[in-house]
Design a protein around this motif. Structure first.
Motif, short mmCIF file in Angstrom:
data_model
loop_
_atom_site.label_atom_id
_atom_site.label_comp_id
_atom_site.label_asym_id
_atom_site.label_seq_id
_atom_site.Cartn_x
_atom_site.Cartn_y
_atom_site.Cartn_z
N SER A 11 65.61 -45.92 45.01
CA SER A 11 66.25 -45.30 46.15
C SER A 11 65.99 -43.80 46.18
O SER A 11 65.56 -43.20 45.21
CB SER A 11 67.75 -45.52 46.06
N SER A 13 68.24 -41.71 46.27
CA SER A 13 69.27 -40.99 45.52
C SER A 13 68.75 -40.54 44.16
O SER A 13 69.13 -39.50 43.66
CB SER A 13 70.50 -41.87 45.35
N SER A 14 67.86 -41.35 43.55
CA SER A 14 67.35 -40.93 42.25
C SER A 14 66.39 -39.75 42.41
O SER A 14 66.21 -38.96 41.50
CB SER A 14 66.66 -42.09 41.54
N ASP A 15 65.79 -39.66 43.56
CA ASP A 15 64.94 -38.49 43.79
C ASP A 15 65.79 -37.22 43.89
O ASP A 15 65.42 -36.17 43.39
CB ASP A 15 64.14 -38.67 45.08
N PHE A 17 68.48 -36.82 42.34
CA PHE A 17 68.85 -36.54 40.96
C PHE A 17 67.74 -35.77 40.25
O PHE A 17 67.97 -34.75 39.60
CB PHE A 17 69.12 -37.88 40.26
N ALA A 18 66.53 -36.27 40.44
CA ALA A 18 65.40 -35.62 39.77
C ALA A 18 65.22 -34.19 40.26
O ALA A 18 65.00 -33.27 39.47
CB ALA A 18 64.13 -36.43 40.05
N LEU A 21 67.81 -32.04 38.69
CA LEU A 21 67.50 -31.72 37.30
C LEU A 21 66.43 -30.66 37.22
O LEU A 21 66.52 -29.73 36.41
CB LEU A 21 67.00 -32.97 36.57
N LEU A 25 67.35 -27.38 35.35
CA LEU A 25 66.88 -27.26 33.98
C LEU A 25 65.61 -26.44 33.84
O LEU A 25 65.43 -25.75 32.86
CB LEU A 25 66.68 -28.64 33.38
N ASP A 56 57.17 -40.03 44.04
CA ASP A 56 58.32 -40.13 43.17
C ASP A 56 58.64 -41.57 42.81
O ASP A 56 59.06 -41.87 41.71
CB ASP A 56 59.55 -39.48 43.83
N GLU A 60 58.80 -42.94 38.89
CA GLU A 60 59.97 -43.51 38.26
C GLU A 60 59.61 -44.64 37.31
O GLU A 60 60.32 -44.93 36.36
CB GLU A 60 60.90 -44.05 39.36
#
Ligand SMILES: [Mg+2]
Ligand SMILES: [Zn+2]
Lengths: 472, 176
Positions: A11, A13-15, A17-18, A21, A25, A56, A60
């Motif tokens: 999804s 949404s994980s992008d 998140f990435a 980060l 970071l 992306d 993953e």
């Protein structure tokens, strides 16, 4: 992994998140991502200048190196953008470079790796160089220079504690194991005598049903280990596999006092069918080895104390071609107080004492191999031996292993009979030299007398090896 | 670092799981498949905390299996370079020490242990300062800095250092 195979689509949404980060970071650890940039295994670092959702999705599914390279991509993108913005790219690049330098101070030699990352700078390494130390921890490798460095520092530490290294073989040296299916009828009574695995410290016979095996510890072994641990840092080194080695270590060392992370199995060796000191982090000049198999230590014979084989089970006797009843079948065992381990413990004490007390003057030049030689030379000191019909006539007598063994034990060997001869070694009381021995009141002994002296490091009573008692 | 995130995954289910308990079956399979696994991107999936939505199933041609897209919330744990982490020491030897923070295995080599700490052999090997005031041994809790990470399918390896300000022992089991 099922996560990957089951789930080709991820999804958005994980992008998010990435992306989160990366921004959070990378700004904090820009130095480390800069070092990624220079890592040789970041293969597609310049393939993607933008991160479209499609890419992306691909990423993953990939492993960490791609995760890292993705981060690299992004930081590169950022860098490029800044270049375009103000044209001052060089300043940023050199800033990143400087912060990396300040972390590793100088160019790292990558002395070893853990999980393929350098143990000093953390960089992912691609080549598999150095020696694996899987018996210490999974994923650990050390380069040669690092091994040398560790050996040197460890040596000082050890000498301060008046200790040396002792490498112990398992099978036929400290214990004897048999497959359950190879047990004979005469051995069946043993099934009722096995000790509980709950508290192994009291027993000496164990049933390991998970491995379909029975193991008998050699008499005296617990005292031996306890005493030896005062003088030595001890390793187990077996040709068995790791699972077996660890199981045996549990029986021998239930308190994990002796062999913690020092159990080396055939999985750890660097050469097939050979044991080597290259995987031991101790200097060869301070290592003693106890093993019943001389040929496993081709490169380290000077460190070896050869053990008389402990055959408890029938299968073990058969394996080595003995057709007699085994100790187990006769319901007996090696002597606790006068068996092989008790005798060898005395030898170890003597060597340890000479090394640390008598050689005190010459700390640096000390070599335990030299001490071993000296102690061995004392065993048959003063004996002059003549062999009779022990070797085939055509062979060179002084090449025979018994001849060399006798000389290593300090005896003089000769082919001529003269008054200075003390022993005639023969299998046959009827030979001319045997007659000469009886006539001149010299000892007439079997070849086993030399072998026994070699195993027990002590001149054996000649009457136990007299030739007349044996009918050929 | 821990994150609470939403992930999506396509779950393939055998028709025998269909029926009244379909949803529960999907969720329990999801937990079994995902919890405790690692991915390089997200790190270690600690726990699934909720299901956002289960999409319409799609029959796979020829097999009868059905694929459901599932969106779920979960807590993940992933160490990063530069991150400060607290970990429990599992083994100390002449090369350095190994420590664990959950699924993460960290090695701190003696190159990255302060120079005034020296290795001591014995039943309980340890690194100790010359005045004996600080000691690192098995079960000590240490604060360290991650300088390298690698994530496998089930394990995360890290290289750590304690050669920096405010790093080192935070709880000594010997004094507890
Ligand atoms: Mg052996
Ligand atoms: Zn390095």
């Amino acid at each position: 992994m099922s996560l990957v195979t089951d789930s080709p689509v991820h999804s958005s949404s994980s992008d998010d998140f990435a992306a989160f980060l990366d921004t959070e970071l990378d700004s904090k650890s820009s130095a480390s991502s800069a070092s990624d940039d220079e890592a040789p295994n970041q293969h597609h670092s310049d393939s993607a200048a933008s991160s479209s959702p499609d890419q992306d999705k691909e990423a993953e599914e990939d492993d960490d190196s791609d995760f890292q390279s993705k981060r690299v991509k992004r930081s590169k993108v950022e860098t490029l953008e800044i270049v375009e913005d103000d044209g001052g790219a060089a300043s940023l690049a050199s800033l990143k470079h400087n912060s990396e330098v300040s972390i590793s101070k100088e160019i790292c030699t990558h002395p070893g790796s853990f999980g393929t990352m350098c143990i000093v700078c953390g960089q992912l390494l691609d080549g598999e160089s150095g020696v694996t130390f899987g018996y210490i921890h999974k994923g650990l490798r050390l380069g040669n220079d690092e091994i040398v460095r560790l050996r040197n520092t460890d040596m000082k530490n050890l000498l301060r504690h008046k200790k040396l290294y002792l490498i112990l073989d398992l099978d036929h040296t400290l214990l004897n194991s048999t497959q359950l299916m190879h047990m004979t009828l005469d051995e069946e009574y043993l099934n009722g005598q096995t000790a509980s695995l709950q508290d192994v410290s009291k027993g000496s016979l164990f049933m390991l049903s998970s491995m379909q095996m029975m193991t008998k510890l050699r008499p005296f072994v617990r005292t031996f280990l306890k005493e030896a641990s005062q003088m030595f840092e001890m390793y187990i080194y077996t040709m068995g596999d790791r699972a077996y080695a660890l199981e045996m270590a549990k029986l021998l060392d239930p308190g994990r006092e002796y062999f913690n992370a020092k159990v080396i199995s055939r999985d750890d060796g660097t050469q097939r069918h050979q044991k080597g000191l290259d995987v031991v982090l101790g200097q060869e000049s301070a290592v003693l080895i106890l093993d019943d198999t001389e040929n496993a230590w081709m490169k380290h014979k000077d460190n070896l104390i050869l053990m008389e084989r402990y055959h408890f089970f029938a299968s073990s006797c058969h394996q080595f071609g003995f057709n007699c009843k085994s100790l187990s079948e006769q319901n007996t065992d090696e002597s606790e107080s006068e068996g092989a381990l008790a005798s060898i413990l005395k030898v170890l004490r003597k060597i340890h004492q000479i090394f640390f007390e008598e050689l005190e003057e010459n700390m640096d030049g000390r070599d335990v191999r030299q001490v071993l030689k000296t102690v061995r030379k004392d065993v048959l000191k003063g004996c002059k031996i003549v062999f009779s019909r022990v070797f085939p006539t055509q062979s060179q007598a002084n090449n025979h292993h018994l001849w060399r063994m006798a000389e290593q034990l300090g005896a003089t060997c000769s082919t001529e009979l003269d008054p200075s001869v003390t022993h005639v070694v023969s299998k046959d009381s009827g030979t001319e030299k045997s007659h000469w021995a009886s006539k001149h009141n010299k000892f007439l002994v079997q070849p086993g007398w030399i072998e026994a002296a070699n195993y027990f490091w002590q001149r054996q009573p000649e009457e136990n090896f007299s030739v007349n008692q044996i009918k050929n | 670092m821990f994150f609470h995130i939403v992930l999506e995954r396509n779950m393939q289910l055998h028709p025998r799981f269909f029926g009244r308990n379909l949803r529960e079956n999907i969720v329990s399979k999801l937990m079994k498949d995902v919890e405790g696994t690692c991915s390089g991107r997200h790190g270690f999936v600690v726990a699934i905390t909720g299901i956002e939505n289960i999409g319409k199933g799609l029959i796979r041609d020829g097999t009868g299996f059905v694929t459901f897209p599932v969106k779920y919330q979960c807590v993940v744990f992933r160490p990063f370079k530069g991150e400060i982490l607290e970990a429990v020491v599992t083994m100390v030897n002449k090369m350095g020490f190994f420590a664990e923070a959950g699924p993460v295995q960290i090695f701190v080599s003696n190159h990255l242990i302060p120079d005034d700490m020296e290795f001591q052999t014995g039943d309980m090997p340890n690194y100790t300062t010359s005045d004996g005031s600080v000691k690192i041994q098995k079960d000590s809790e240490v604060r360290l800095k991650i300088i390298g990470t690698r994530v496998d399918a089930t394990e995360i390896f890290c290289i750590g250092t304690i050669k920096d300000d405010f790093l080192g022992v935070i709880n000594d089991p010997a004094n507890a």
